[in-house]
Motif scaffolding. Structure first.
Motif, PDB file in Angstrom:
ATOM      1  N   LEU A 155       6.652  38.430  24.604  1.00 48.31           N
ATOM      2  CA  LEU A 155       6.997  37.815  23.269  1.00 48.31           C
ATOM      3  C   LEU A 155       8.253  37.196  23.142  1.00 48.31           C
ATOM      4  N   ALA A 158       9.008  29.904  15.045  1.00 45.42           N
ATOM      5  CA  ALA A 158       7.900  30.801  14.487  1.00 45.42           C
ATOM      6  C   ALA A 158       6.672  29.796  14.540  1.00 45.42           C
ATOM      7  N   LEU A 184      15.117  36.062  20.346  1.00 43.05           N
ATOM      8  CA  LEU A 184      15.401  35.687  18.813  1.00 43.05           C
ATOM      9  C   LEU A 184      17.119  35.308  18.681  1.00 43.05           C
ATOM     10  N   LEU A 234      10.515  34.876  20.758  1.00 38.84           N
ATOM     11  CA  LEU A 234      10.772  34.295  19.404  1.00 38.84           C
ATOM     12  C   LEU A 234      11.774  33.223  19.481  1.00 38.84           C
ATOM     13  N   ALA A 270      11.800  40.610  22.231  1.00 33.63           N
ATOM     14  CA  ALA A 270      11.582  39.658  21.219  1.00 33.63           C
ATOM     15  C   ALA A 270      12.851  39.657  20.519  1.00 33.63           C
TER      16      ALA A 270
END
Lengths: 304, 420
Positions: B140, B349, B201, B142, B197
């Motif tokens: 994942l 996103a 981010l 981000l 994640a």
């Protein structure tokens, strides 16, 4: 030395606010294993509702500050909790049991919706509120720097400690808390033993939203300006705090929030204010390198 | 559900909506020179309550009629269509490519449409790039936009400061982005799912903050402007060429038209995107691609079979980053101007949403989702803020409607015959 003390005070205040938001992340993550991306937005709504309720209370009630603040606190906790509940009900509950990324995307979508909702309904401009609680104590008078502790900072820290105490009590001592811990450990088993899992999850979201609402109130009073965009950065930082402390752990969230607040305060005090967010994230990476589950997180045991 | 219960349900929905709307819709913060004051608009609250109540009631009625109808035995409509046209699936892809190739020359294609198609294709390419990381390797990410930004800035800086050409910088930008991917990935890829994640981010944000504050190099929030446009083997798409050179129009003895450049850019990104796609499809059959998918399915099994999870993850991460870098340098050359504003979290996103909505791992799904999420809103630019509101709402609704994506195709590339 005086400068250091002042940054310490500022950092603790900031950390208290982050800690309150981080609890919402960590509880939701612990119970259903999803990153509730809309949580930062819930906090932003809390700030807006605080401002609106405070203005409404002082306009109608004649302007007593203490009364206005109490009404604002109650109103923001109730209405923000309702928003938190509604978000879970609309966007997450139908996705229980769906592939893992589905609730995440839904949460990001919800966060975009809430941000634009408040931008449309309340305007994009920054909303200023003149200082409501004034006054403070001068702790130390150095040669060229005085350490100042404002009443507001005391209120924020005391309120945070009280709330954290209350929540720890709810989680550890009440039937609701027991059901929550059971659901966190094993949702299916808890359901088999008669715990209404949906209701417990709703309660978790409501509790998280309430704490975020209080954080919103504190920020509105502390900085005096809010806009529709504050939820994003605060949300990321609070989530960072939750991960730093070990996601899923309540004391971890508080500790993580405190650390992030301190890092930010000291970094902007001693180095550069532009790179304070870089510092917070870098510390997170460093901590995760040596303790992959965060400071107070339990190591995950993988079963096959 | 009886009618009475539907009514009660609608009433409850209305009450909740009214309570939700009361603070945010019922009051309006008015900013004036005397400070903040409140405006009232309780009629909005009433409308919100009425709309929600009516909506809920209509939904219950719909459900009641649907429940009365007998459920068909056997596969549903969608499944039947899928099985019927399963053989046609590869042709769908070819048909789409064919359409994409002739699209700019069709009568209805004006400059505006080609420009929008170019934008969609950028997101298709980014989606395909991220698909390698999220869809195939199951990591994942981000902060995918960070690599996009690295690609864009490395082209912009090399072109404006050193005067290098687009075609020379393009592979370099890809390489830069990939090395950033490795540099970031190396320490953090040992982390599990959601920790990864948040770190990605954070990395995305760090890159943006650095771009914003490193004034000497990136010119800060003002961004970099006057980024050179690409040429076709040295033929520029301008009205007049510098001394001793020819423009595209002169060389092919065409009348000069601004459309040539737009169409040229469209084909550049089309080729880049198709390259990404071909790469993905090929690599899924190579040992490394299979290792990615195996890792996504079961990390422990992978490790027991002697695969090194860190290296495998790192290669997926770097590959995805490389494509983002390529897309980024194309973005820079197309816009001619870039600033840190173009590389915010919302971009990450959107790209992630394209991958997940498309159905992770599905190449055609990414195209559909990009059309839906990027192409469609382009037509509603005038609506401004409502556009983003609808965009977020659409993300939630699509997820509720199809939790595993529009075209969910997560079957491993190979499996033992019959045991599927």
């Amino acid at each position: 030395m005086e400068y250091f003390l002042q940054q310490l005070i500022n950092g603790i205040t900031l950390g208290a606010i982050y800690g309150l938001i981080a609890i919402g992340y960590t509880m939701v993550y612990g119970i259903i294993g999803m990153i509730n991306f809309a949580h930062g937005e819930i906090y932003m709504l809390g700030a807006f509702i605080t401002l609106i309720a405070y203005l409404a209370a002082t306009t109608i009630g004649g302007g007593s500050v203490a009364m206005g603040l109490l009404i604002a606190l109650a109103a923001t906790m109730i209405f923000t909790a309702l928003w938190g509940w509604a978000v879970e009900r609309i966007a997450y509950r139908p996705l229980r049991g769906a592939p893992k990324l589905a609730p995440l995307i839904s949460a990001i979508g919800m966060s975009i919706v809430l941000q634009n909702f408040s931008q449309i309904t309340q305007g994009a401009r920054v909303k200023p509120l003149p200082p409501v609680i004034r006054g403070g104590i001068t702790l130390l008078e150095g040669e060229n720097f005085t350490v100042h502790l404002s009443i507001l900072q005391i209120v924020i820290v005391v309120l945070t400690v009280v709330l954290m105490g209350a929540f720890t009590w709810i989680i550890t001592k009440t039937p609701l808390g027991r059901a929550q811990r059971a659901t966190e450990q094993d949702m299916k088993m808890a359901a088999l033993l008669g715990v209404d899992v949906d209701r417990i999850i709703s309660a978790t979201f409501v509790m998280g939203a309430m704490l975020a609402a209080v954080a919103g109130l504190m920020v509105t009073l502390y900085y005096g300006v809010i806009d529709f965009y504050i939820g994003f950065l605060a949300g990321i930082k609070a989530f960072t705090a939750a991960v730093l402390g070990g996601i899923g752990s309540l004391p971890g969230a508080m500790l993580g929030g405190l650390l992030i607040g301190l890092i930010e305060a000291f970094w902007s005090g001693y180095f550069s204010i532009e790179y304070k967010d870089v510092a917070a994230f870098s510390i997170l990476v460093l901590v995760l390198l040596f303790r992959p589950t965060g400071l107070l997180g339990r190591p995950e045991v993988e079963k096959i | 559900m009886t009618l009475k219960r539907a009514l009660v349900d609608a009433l409850m929905g209305g009450v909740v909506a009214a309570a939700l709307a009361l603070p945010m819709l019922g009051f309006r913060l008015v900013d004036s020179s005397q400070g903040l004051s409140l405006g009232l608009r309780f009629d909005w609250v009433l409308w919100a309550a009425l709309i929600v109540a009516a909506g809920r009631f209509a939904l219950s009625l719909l459900r009641m009629t649907a429940a009365k109808r007998r459920k068909p035995i056997g596969p549903t409509m969608g499944e039947r269509i899928t099985t019927r046209f399963a053989g046609a699936r590869p042709f769908v892809g070819w048909a789409m490519i064919g359409f994409a190739l002739v699209m700019p020359f069709l009568p209805f294609a004006d400059r505006n449409l080609v420009d929008k198609a170019t934008l969609v294709l950028i997101y298709v390419m980014l989606g395909w790039g991220l698909n390698i990381v999220v869809g195939l390797a199951g990591l994942l990410d981000l902060g995918f936009v960070a690599f996009y930004a690295v690609g864009a800035y490395s082209y912009a800086l090399l072109a404006t400061k050193l005067g290098w050409s687009f075609w020379l910088c393009l592979p370099l930008a890809g390489l830069f982005a990939a090395s950033f991917g490795i540099a970031l990935g190396f320490p953090v890829l040992r982390l599990r799912g959601d920790y990864l994640a948040i770190v990605t981010l954070g990395f995305g944000e760090i890159i943006r903050i650095i771009l914003q504050n490193w004034q000497d190099l990136t010119n800060g929030p003002q961004g970099i402007s006057a980024i050179p446009r690409p040429t076709l083997f040295g033929l520029p798409f301008t009205a007049s060429a510098p001394e001793g050179k020819q423009t595209f129009a002169e060389y092919f003895s065409l009348d000069y038209s601004g459309n040539h450049r737009v169409i040229f850019l469209y084909f550049v990104i089309l080729v880049l995107a198709l390259l990404t796609n071909a790469f993905t499809l090929r690599i899924r059959r190579l040992p490394i691609g299979r290792a990615w998918e195996a890792l996504r399915e079961d990390e422990i099994a992978c490790r027991s079979l002697g695969l090194n999870p860190t290296n495998i993850k790192l290669s997926a991460f770097a590959t995805g980053a490389m494509f983002a870098g390529l897309a980024g340098s194309f973005f820079a050359t197309r816009q001619g101007f870039i600033s840190p504003e173009s590389f915010t979290f919302i971009e990450s996103a959107v790209i992630l949403a394209i991958v997940v909505l498309g159905g992770m791992g599905s190449q055609i799904g990414v195209v559909l989702a990009a059309l839906l999420l990027v192409g469609l809103p382009e037509w509603f630019r005038e609506l401004q803020q409502y556009r983003m509101l609808a965009f977020g709402g659409a993300m939630v609704l699509i997820m509720l409607w199809k939790p595993s994506g529009l075209l969910s195709h997560r079957a491993p590339t190979i499996s033992l015959g019959g045991t599927k």
